[in-house]
Design a protein around this motif. Sequence first.
Motif, PDB file in Angstrom:
ATOM      1  N   GLY A 184      -5.606   1.206 -10.942  1.00 57.17           N
ATOM      2  CA  GLY A 184      -6.529   2.241 -11.190  1.00 57.17           C
ATOM      3  C   GLY A 184      -6.682   2.557 -13.074  1.00 57.17           C
ATOM      4  O   GLY A 184      -7.618   2.599 -13.501  1.00 57.17           O
ATOM      5  N   PHE A 196      -6.665   5.713  -7.103  1.00 60.86           N
ATOM      6  CA  PHE A 196      -6.124   4.569  -6.698  1.00 60.86           C
ATOM      7  C   PHE A 196      -7.229   3.259  -6.595  1.00 60.86           C
ATOM      8  O   PHE A 196      -8.148   3.760  -5.983  1.00 60.86           O
ATOM      9  N   PHE A 198      -6.855  -0.189  -5.445  1.00 60.44           N
ATOM     10  CA  PHE A 198      -6.211  -1.301  -4.744  1.00 60.44           C
ATOM     11  C   PHE A 198      -6.775  -2.629  -4.823  1.00 60.44           C
ATOM     12  O   PHE A 198      -7.749  -2.818  -4.205  1.00 60.44           O
ATOM     13  N   ARG A 199      -6.368  -3.542  -5.903  1.00 61.44           N
ATOM     14  CA  ARG A 199      -7.033  -4.823  -6.115  1.00 61.44           C
ATOM     15  C   ARG A 199      -6.344  -5.588  -5.201  1.00 61.44           C
ATOM     16  O   ARG A 199      -4.992  -5.940  -4.922  1.00 61.44           O
ATOM     17  N   ALA A 205      -8.801   5.361 -12.841  1.00 64.03           N
ATOM     18  CA  ALA A 205      -7.926   6.345 -12.504  1.00 64.03           C
ATOM     19  C   ALA A 205      -7.900   7.809 -12.924  1.00 64.03           C
ATOM     20  O   ALA A 205      -7.951   8.894 -12.413  1.00 64.03           O
ATOM     21  N   ILE A 219       0.923  -1.203  -0.119  1.00 68.26           N
ATOM     22  CA  ILE A 219       0.000   0.023   0.064  1.00 68.26           C
ATOM     23  C   ILE A 219       1.011   1.232  -0.150  1.00 68.26           C
ATOM     24  O   ILE A 219       0.422   2.348  -0.689  1.00 68.26           O
ATOM     25  N   GLU A 232      -2.019  -2.135  -7.343  1.00 65.25           N
ATOM     26  CA  GLU A 232      -2.611  -0.635  -7.797  1.00 65.25           C
ATOM     27  C   GLU A 232      -3.108  -0.809  -9.149  1.00 65.25           C
ATOM     28  O   GLU A 232      -2.231  -0.795  -9.971  1.00 65.25           O
ATOM     29  N   ASP A 245     -11.613  -4.989  -2.117  1.00 69.99           N
ATOM     30  CA  ASP A 245     -10.787  -4.129  -2.868  1.00 69.99           C
ATOM     31  C   ASP A 245     -11.106  -2.545  -2.345  1.00 69.99           C
ATOM     32  O   ASP A 245     -12.121  -2.338  -1.642  1.00 69.99           O
ATOM     33  N   HIS A 263       2.556   3.814  -3.145  1.00 66.43           N
ATOM     34  CA  HIS A 263       2.036   4.736  -3.774  1.00 66.43           C
ATOM     35  C   HIS A 263       1.641   5.928  -3.134  1.00 66.43           C
ATOM     36  O   HIS A 263       0.943   5.759  -2.214  1.00 66.43           O
TER      37      HIS A 263
END
Length: 555
Positions: free
Chosen positions: A293, A279, A281-282, A299, A246, A291, A268, A249
């Motif tokens: 997006g 963003f 976040f998968r 995004a 995480i 990330e 997610d 980013h």
Amino acid sequence: MAGLRQAGPSGSIFAVTDPSASQERQIRFENRQPQTGIDFVLRNGTTEDKPIIDSVLGGVAVFDFDNDGFLDIFFTNGAKIATLEKDNEKFHNRLYRNNHDGTFTDVTHLAGVAGEGYSMGVAAGDYDNDGWVDLYVAGVNRNILYHNNGDGTFTDVTDRAGVRGNDPSGKKPWSVAAAWIDYDNDGKLDLFVVNYLDWSIEGNKVCGDPGKRLSCLPTIYNGLPNILYHNNGDGTFSDVSVLTEISRHIGKGMSVALADYDGDGFTDIFVTNDTMRNFLFRNLAGRSFAEAGIEAGVAYNGDGMALSGMGADFRDINNDGRPDIVMTALTGETFPLFLNEGAGVFTESTYQLGVGWSTSQLTGWGVGAYDFNNDGYKDLFTANSMVSENIASYSHERYELSNALFENQGGAGFRNVSAEAGPAFRVPRAHRGSAFGDLNNDGRIDVVVAVIGQPAEILFNNSPNGNHWLLLQAEGTRSNRDGIGARIKVTGESGFIQYNHVTTAVGYASSSDRRVHFGLGPDRRAREIEILWPSGTVQKLKDVPADQCLKVKEE
């Protein structure tokens, strides 16, 4: 429009009975703040130089802190800007207990939640699974975790829990929002904290002319990484931001919304960023996040431009079983609506769905996708206001704006019905965060909105139609107690199918009712309710009567 047709499990389009076909879709709200006893005013402590923090506060939570079956209301509040201290009661955060008769009682000091520092956002969730909902308050250099003691009081357990929000060097960040999420499906709620800018009183920038300063653009400040805390199950948390990737980013985060967008069983995370790409976040099976997006198409807007992202909701608006995204932004940017097409891809469909032109004239903060008229289709509410109170000195824009309501036309796009929804939608104010929930348990979703410098708006839904509804409270046994992350499919007696999921992370810096609402139109019962719990358990209820608040425990 094709984007709002209902899809079957295989993805094919099929005909269904429209539960709203013979029903009025009228939506009406009434601001009953003067009658409620809620006298809260959002104080930003603004000064001549208009530091950027004075424009972005104002989270709200609606949650049942005393387990009496009625929603209570918590407001975050600012502080004196020079010191960032709540040196006057007017800056205290506020908690109001629901009296069950349309009125509320201020229990802030009895509960011990007046707060410290310059508060921004709030997230409600039962992190220790003791049956009592706790609060996390995000702010400028000071985040607080309040443990609900179950006796009407809270205890500040921030230091013991290890969730102050400091980075590894000990630096205190500016946090705007937070969300409770069981990202690894271990039955314990973890905590995601949204950080905004690397700002300090000493490093504050000044913009605009003397006597009519503006809130500076976030582009002149550096961004910050967000934080993910893993719940250790003993009242403490571990910062796993690096472990889960995480923290790789750097953003300028303003809100967070949660859903399992790819249907893999793991929740997610969508984060709106201010003047830079959003963003997504998968969740990679609860171990880390990728990330996604840009590849997912959320995004940027459809023109490939970064937006001034504020609030967000991550919810299925077209009843195809896939959660979509709606977000608020600045005037001229529209409030983008991203439809989930499956296979990890979204399509920006703002203008196609009828919300492009209207929202291009607005700047929005809070947002929520809820079925306000119980016709089976989710509508959109946005809380609006420009950012800088002196904006009129530099343009034709007004600082204070009215809220907006977009009615889902039974699967054929949205229509701006703000002018028809009551006087509350014709009053321009400096609106900020908003929270959603059924305050009086009448089956209609109400809205609470924080307003800078004026009393909060307590918008009771008094829509006149006779449509039916269900309000489901999911309580996990193997999953987290709040049921956050559970996915719910409801089939009405007419065969109409709709989807929703348990989340409190809705809108801007705010936290909404964890109970999941379904409008049923003319259907007087649900043929089937199917719940997919975070633990993986699938539970089905058959032939459920409408018009009730229903508690469902995981089997």
